[in-house]
Design a protein around this motif. Sequence first.
Motif, PDB file in Angstrom:
ATOM      1  N   PRO A  50      -5.105  -3.965   8.052  1.00  0.00           N
ATOM      2  CA  PRO A  50      -5.243  -3.215   6.803  1.00  0.00           C
ATOM      3  C   PRO A  50      -3.901  -2.752   6.232  1.00  0.00           C
ATOM      4  O   PRO A  50      -3.718  -2.728   5.024  1.00  0.00           O
ATOM      5  N   LEU A  51      -2.964  -2.414   7.101  1.00  0.00           N
ATOM      6  CA  LEU A  51      -1.632  -2.017   6.623  1.00  0.00           C
ATOM      7  C   LEU A  51      -0.933  -3.196   5.962  1.00  0.00           C
ATOM      8  O   LEU A  51      -0.356  -3.064   4.886  1.00  0.00           O
ATOM      9  N   ALA A  52      -1.003  -4.363   6.582  1.00  0.00           N
ATOM     10  CA  ALA A  52      -0.382  -5.558   5.994  1.00  0.00           C
ATOM     11  C   ALA A  52      -1.022  -5.888   4.639  1.00  0.00           C
ATOM     12  O   ALA A  52      -0.315  -6.213   3.681  1.00  0.00           O
ATOM     13  N   ALA A  53      -2.336  -5.772   4.543  1.00  0.00           N
ATOM     14  CA  ALA A  53      -3.020  -6.041   3.279  1.00  0.00           C
ATOM     15  C   ALA A  53      -2.603  -5.021   2.213  1.00  0.00           C
ATOM     16  O   ALA A  53      -2.399  -5.380   1.044  1.00  0.00           O
ATOM     17  N   LEU A  55       0.270  -3.430   2.049  1.00  0.00           N
ATOM     18  CA  LEU A  55       1.640  -3.744   1.644  1.00  0.00           C
ATOM     19  C   LEU A  55       1.689  -4.937   0.702  1.00  0.00           C
ATOM     20  O   LEU A  55       2.513  -4.981  -0.217  1.00  0.00           O
ATOM     21  N   ILE A  56       0.812  -5.908   0.892  1.00  0.00           N
ATOM     22  CA  ILE A  56       0.764  -7.071  -0.014  1.00  0.00           C
ATOM     23  C   ILE A  56       0.282  -6.634  -1.400  1.00  0.00           C
ATOM     24  O   ILE A  56       0.797  -7.080  -2.415  1.00  0.00           O
ATOM     25  N   ARG A  57      -0.706  -5.741  -1.439  1.00  0.00           N
ATOM     26  CA  ARG A  57      -1.245  -5.272  -2.720  1.00  0.00           C
ATOM     27  C   ARG A  57      -0.287  -4.333  -3.450  1.00  0.00           C
ATOM     28  O   ARG A  57      -0.390  -4.159  -4.665  1.00  0.00           O
ATOM     29  N   HIS A  58       0.648  -3.713  -2.724  1.00  0.00           N
ATOM     30  CA  HIS A  58       1.582  -2.748  -3.327  1.00  0.00           C
ATOM     31  C   HIS A  58       3.011  -3.137  -2.995  1.00  0.00           C
ATOM     32  O   HIS A  58       3.642  -2.523  -2.144  1.00  0.00           O
ATOM     33  N   PRO A  59       3.546  -4.160  -3.670  1.00  0.00           N
ATOM     34  CA  PRO A  59       4.906  -4.608  -3.336  1.00  0.00           C
ATOM     35  C   PRO A  59       5.970  -3.568  -3.689  1.00  0.00           C
ATOM     36  O   PRO A  59       5.794  -2.753  -4.533  1.00  0.00           O
TER      37      PRO A  59
END
Length: 59
Positions: A50-53, A55-59
Amino acid sequence: MALPDPPFSTPRVLGVDDFAIRHGQTCSTVLTSVEDRRVVDMLPTREGGPLAAWLIRHP
């Protein structure tokens, strides 16, 4: 208390920490802006996916 929150920009430095409200409960992840000392978001788990997802959604 009646004042509106100040505008919040994308944090340059992101702090990540996990926590549990009570011992033995499911842990969550809190994301904070280190420079502003504000909570940016809370994730329901402390897993990395969930953290990786996020970070992808909020560059």
